[in-house]
Design an enzyme around this catalytic site. Structure first.
Site, mmCIF file in Angstrom:
data_model
loop_
_atom_site.group_PDB
_atom_site.id
_atom_site.type_symbol
_atom_site.label_atom_id
_atom_site.label_comp_id
_atom_site.label_asym_id
_atom_site.label_seq_id
_atom_site.Cartn_x
_atom_site.Cartn_y
_atom_site.Cartn_z
ATOM 1 N N PHE A 43 0.797 -1.223 0.000
ATOM 2 C CA PHE A 43 0.000 0.000 0.000
ATOM 3 C C PHE A 43 0.832 1.278 0.000
ATOM 4 O O PHE A 43 0.311 2.346 -0.310
ATOM 5 C CB PHE A 43 -1.075 0.017 1.090
ATOM 6 N N ARG B 264 3.299 -6.898 10.295
ATOM 7 C CA ARG B 264 3.069 -5.462 10.210
ATOM 8 C C ARG B 264 2.449 -5.000 11.525
ATOM 9 O O ARG B 264 2.125 -5.822 12.391
ATOM 10 C CB ARG B 264 2.129 -5.135 9.058
ATOM 11 N N ARG B 265 2.314 -3.684 11.719
ATOM 12 C CA ARG B 265 1.613 -3.141 12.886
ATOM 13 C C ARG B 265 2.208 -3.646 14.205
ATOM 14 O O ARG B 265 1.493 -3.836 15.173
ATOM 15 C CB ARG B 265 0.118 -3.511 12.820
HETATM 16 FE FE1 HAS Z 1 -4.733 -3.099 -2.013
HETATM 17 C C1 HAS Z 1 -4.592 -4.259 1.254
HETATM 18 C C2 HAS Z 1 -5.615 -6.247 -3.090
HETATM 19 C C3 HAS Z 1 -5.043 -1.949 -5.248
HETATM 20 C C4 HAS Z 1 -4.301 0.111 -0.869
HETATM 21 N N1 HAS Z 1 -4.482 -2.259 -0.181
HETATM 22 C C5 HAS Z 1 -4.448 -2.898 1.039
HETATM 23 C C6 HAS Z 1 -4.243 -1.931 2.107
HETATM 24 C C7 HAS Z 1 -4.221 -0.693 1.517
HETATM 25 C C8 HAS Z 1 -4.350 -0.918 0.084
HETATM 26 C C9 HAS Z 1 -4.097 0.667 2.222
HETATM 27 O O1 HAS Z 1 -6.648 -8.822 -1.953
HETATM 28 C C10 HAS Z 1 -4.051 -2.263 3.602
HETATM 29 C C11 HAS Z 1 -5.367 -2.159 4.326
HETATM 30 C C12 HAS Z 1 -5.070 -2.527 5.782
HETATM 31 O O2 HAS Z 1 -4.613 -1.645 6.527
HETATM 32 O O3 HAS Z 1 -5.239 -3.703 6.137
HETATM 33 N N2 HAS Z 1 -5.199 -3.930 -3.808
HETATM 34 C C13 HAS Z 1 -5.503 -5.250 -4.058
HETATM 35 C C14 HAS Z 1 -5.727 -5.457 -5.475
HETATM 36 C C15 HAS Z 1 -5.585 -4.247 -6.080
HETATM 37 C C16 HAS Z 1 -5.247 -3.291 -5.046
HETATM 38 C C17 HAS Z 1 -6.040 -6.768 -6.160
HETATM 39 N N3 HAS Z 1 -4.665 -1.302 -2.863
HETATM 40 C C18 HAS Z 1 -4.846 -1.024 -4.201
HETATM 41 C C19 HAS Z 1 -4.791 0.398 -4.449
HETATM 42 C C20 HAS Z 1 -4.585 0.974 -3.215
HETATM 43 C C21 HAS Z 1 -4.509 -0.106 -2.241
HETATM 44 C C22 HAS Z 1 -4.956 1.055 -5.818
HETATM 45 C C23 HAS Z 1 -4.472 2.390 -2.836
HETATM 46 C C24 HAS Z 1 -4.536 3.415 -3.692
HETATM 47 N N4 HAS Z 1 -5.037 -4.871 -1.115
HETATM 48 C C25 HAS Z 1 -5.462 -6.033 -1.721
HETATM 49 C C26 HAS Z 1 -5.709 -7.062 -0.712
HETATM 50 C C27 HAS Z 1 -5.427 -6.496 0.507
HETATM 51 C C28 HAS Z 1 -4.997 -5.136 0.245
HETATM 52 C C29 HAS Z 1 -6.192 -8.453 -0.921
HETATM 53 C C30 HAS Z 1 -5.544 -7.161 1.884
HETATM 54 C C31 HAS Z 1 -4.290 -7.902 2.190
HETATM 55 C C32 HAS Z 1 -4.378 -8.452 3.597
HETATM 56 O O4 HAS Z 1 -4.353 -9.658 3.719
HETATM 57 O O5 HAS Z 1 -4.503 -7.645 4.550
HETATM 58 C C33 HAS Z 1 -5.769 -4.004 -7.555
HETATM 59 O O6 HAS Z 1 -6.663 -2.957 -7.785
HETATM 60 C C34 HAS Z 1 -4.454 -3.744 -8.225
HETATM 61 C C35 HAS Z 1 -4.589 -3.693 -9.713
HETATM 62 C C36 HAS Z 1 -3.389 -3.059 -10.347
HETATM 63 C C37 HAS Z 1 -2.562 -3.692 -11.221
HETATM 64 C C38 HAS Z 1 -1.360 -2.965 -11.752
HETATM 65 C C39 HAS Z 1 -1.643 -2.221 -13.032
HETATM 66 C C40 HAS Z 1 -0.378 -1.548 -13.464
HETATM 67 C C41 HAS Z 1 -0.325 -0.217 -13.788
HETATM 68 C C42 HAS Z 1 0.996 0.380 -14.132
HETATM 69 C C43 HAS Z 1 1.781 -0.566 -14.993
HETATM 70 C C44 HAS Z 1 3.189 -0.104 -15.171
HETATM 71 C C45 HAS Z 1 4.007 -0.741 -16.016
HETATM 72 C C46 HAS Z 1 5.399 -0.275 -16.184
HETATM 73 C C47 HAS Z 1 3.558 -1.949 -16.754
HETATM 74 C C48 HAS Z 1 -2.800 -5.068 -11.708
HETATM 75 C C49 HAS Z 1 -1.534 0.655 -13.897
HETATM 76 C C50 HAS Z 1 6.384 -0.812 -15.191
HETATM 77 C C51 HAS Z 1 5.949 -2.056 -14.540
HETATM 78 C C52 HAS Z 1 6.415 -2.465 -13.327
HETATM 79 C C53 HAS Z 1 5.931 -3.761 -12.762
HETATM 80 C C54 HAS Z 1 7.411 -1.724 -12.561
#
Ligand code: HAS
Length: 547
Positions: free
Chosen positions: A372, A434-435
């Protein structure tokens, strides 16, 4: 007033006031951030005791994830929508929203800063905080609702005057932001008002699973409330800084629609290890989670294709020659591309989180912290800070005191977050939690964690220095920047929109009512079964405890 030119005096004042509060929040939150990362890293200086560590962690999470983002997003949304739609906001609604959101923030901050709300930003019961913490949070949400309905009112007024005109993409992103917000926030308001305020005032016992389920109903779409405005700014600024068209506006709108319909019925992916929710329901939320990952991947493709278009018009040749032709030293370009690259990192780690089996390895470890910080702390926060640097010139009319140093700050933030996340990903997979203020467990923890946690701390210090540089330049430029002399081609944040008639396909994409209805149906599909299961089994309330 609406039409070709409108008086934006009120909107500009609101944007300045809200972003000023947001910057104060990120400064305070950043102080807590460096305190906690040094204190918790083995063999690094312990800056505070355990109790203060959890005060700092609560302050860091609330100030960064809620206060900084909410104020900033209200400010930049007003700036974008009033310019693209050329419709004024109601001064009364704007300042009522501002006053309520600020009141809620101050009321919640008092118990946090006095150590009476060490419940972290997720405020899981049965830990209880001072009642003011919950009452403040509720008032902050009400303030954001006042703002949300004002954005909808401005849009509907524009839509009435322009029934068959395409919704401009950046405004489409802002509408996405607040549709998600208004669908996701009622459950957390119910949790706070009906469960947590009585718990904190009268020691009423609370069913923890019900509270967590209501929180995560809100908690995951919250991330797209953070992300959608950043992506709207990417879709606008990347082509603008390159002097080309966005690869596909249709793809951009499809991405936003997928965020609207799929961002809420996913919250159980934060509760994979929670007993009491059936695996079938967790699996359904997993399917929705991978659905809501799709718009980010569409964004990845759309932006990358636009970058290639921009690199090739600059003479880039071959498979990757165009990359080296991109304007990497251009402040506005770097300000949106570094967050985009960070999101590549954070998004992919999100997919690991979402994978049921892998989640059991990474859940509640510092892996999540790496995830995050590169998403909300990278994709969103760095975009917001970079656009603030541009607003200094274009809204305040002042030159940046050191633009090259600001550019260095952006790259330091990006490089530091990559180092931080890599250290925390590896330590997390090895089980580092964490935490927690203490990570060596009195010497019983695996020694292999330590170097990776220390690498993470070094990365954190690098990106913290980047943040200090950026915020210092923002503050000093506001105070002492010379009057800006902007050539017309240097004005990027104009959000000038020339109305374009919608074709049939476009009219479907712009049919916001349809997407809101689909979203609500999917929320019912996603959340009625777990709630029926929880209530069907009978609640098992737990008495509150002080953290
Ligand atoms: Fe998350 C936990 C799953 C997106 C923020 N997330 C969190 C927490 C926060 C957070 C704050 O499934 C902690 C909450 C807490 O305190 O417990 N998250 C996801 C998934 C996505 C995702 C599947 N999260 C975000 C975004 C956040 C955010 C956006 C803030 C803005 N998240 C989780 C899960 C947890 C979680 C579980 C719970 C875990 C646990 O057990 O506690 C998806 O939306 C992500 C999709 C994005 C992609 C990437 C697309 C790529 C782009 C740029 C490409 C760049 C390229 C060039 C190709 C698939 C747009 C260079 C490439 C490189 C690789 C360098």
């Amino acid at each position: 007033m609406s039409g070709s030119q409108i008086n934006l005096e009120v909107e500009n004042k609101f944007t300045k006031a809200t972003i000023a509060i947001a910057i104060i929040a990120i400064v305070l939150g950043g102080v807590f951030g460096i305190i906690q990362v040094l204190t918790r890293t083995p063999n690094f200086p312990k800056l505070v005791g355990y109790d203060t560590y959890y005060l700092a962690l609560t302050g860091h999470g609330v100030l960064m994830a809620i206060v900084f983002t909410t104020f900033y997003i209200m400010g930049i949304s007003t700036y974008i929508v009033s310019r693209e739609l050329k419709v004024n906001f109601s001064p009364r609604a704007l300042w009522a929203a501002f006053a309520l959101t600020l009141l809620g923030t101050v009321l919640a901050a008092i118990p946090i800063l006095t150590g009476k709300a060490n419940v972290l930003y997720t405020f899981y019961p049965p830990m209880k905080a001072h009642p003011l913490f919950y009452i403040g949070a509720a008032i902050l949400v009400v303030g954001s609702w006042v703002y949300t309905f004002e954005v909808f009112r401005v849009f509907l007024k524009w839509r009435k005057q322009n029934p068959d005109v395409k919704i401009p993409v950046a405004t489409f992103g802002i509408l996405t932001t607040f549709i998600i917000w208004i669908i996701a926030t009622p459950p957390v308001a119910v949790e706070v008002l009906l469960l947590l305020v009585p718990m904190s005032l009268f020691d009423v016992s609370v069913d923890v699973l019900l509270a967590r389920t209501l929180f995560w109903w809100f908690g995951h779409p919250l991330v797209y409330f953070w992300l959608a405005p950043a992506i709207a700014l990417w879709y606008y600024l990347v082509p603008k800084t390159l002097g080309v068209r966005l690869f596909s506006e249709t793809m951009a709108k499809i991405a936003f629609i997928l965020f609207i319909i799929a961002s809420t019925p996913v919250g159980l992916h934060h509760q994979f290890v929670d007993p009491g929710v059936s695996p079938v329901l967790k699996f359904i939320h997993t399917l929705f989670t991978f659905t809501v990952a799709t718009p980010s991947m569409l964004t990845a493709f759309n932006i990358l294709a636009t970058l290639e278009r921009g690199g090739r018009v600059r003479g880039g040749k071959g498979l990757i020659g165009w990359i080296f032709k991109l304007p990497w030293s251009h402040l506005a370009f770097a300000g949106v591309i570094v967050p985009f690259l960070l999101f590549g990192n954070g998004g992919i780690s999100g997919l690991v989180n979402a994978s049921f089996q892998l989640n059991t390895v990474v859940h509640n470890t510092v892996w999540i912290v790496g995830h995050f910080h590169t998403t909300v702390g990278g994709a969103a926060a760095l975009t917001f800070l970079a656009v603030t640097l541009l607003l200094i010139r274009e809204l305040l009319g002042k030159e940046l005191i050191a633009p090259k140093l600001a550019l260095a700050g952006i790259y330091l933030w990006g490089i530091g977050q990559y180092i931080f996340s890599i250290g925390y990903y590896v330590a997390g997979v090895e089980g580092a939690p964490r935490r927690t203020a203490e990570l060596t467990y009195g010497g019983m923890a695996p020694p292999s964690w330590i170097p990776w946690l220390q690498l993470g701390a070094i990365g954190a210090m690098v990106f913290w220095i980047g943040g200090v540089i950026i915020v210092a330049i923002i503050a000093l430029s506001v105070l002492a920047g010379r009057p800006a002399t902007l050539k017309p081609e240097e004005k990027l944040l104009t959000f000038n929109y020339t109305p374009v008639k919608n074709g049939n396909g476009g009219a479907v994409l712009d049919n916001m009512k349809l997407w809101v209805i689909v979203a609500i149906v999917l929320v019912i599909v996603g959340y009625m079964p777990p709630l029926i299961e929880i209530f069907g089994r009978g609640l098992s309330p737990a008495p509150p405890v002080l953290p």
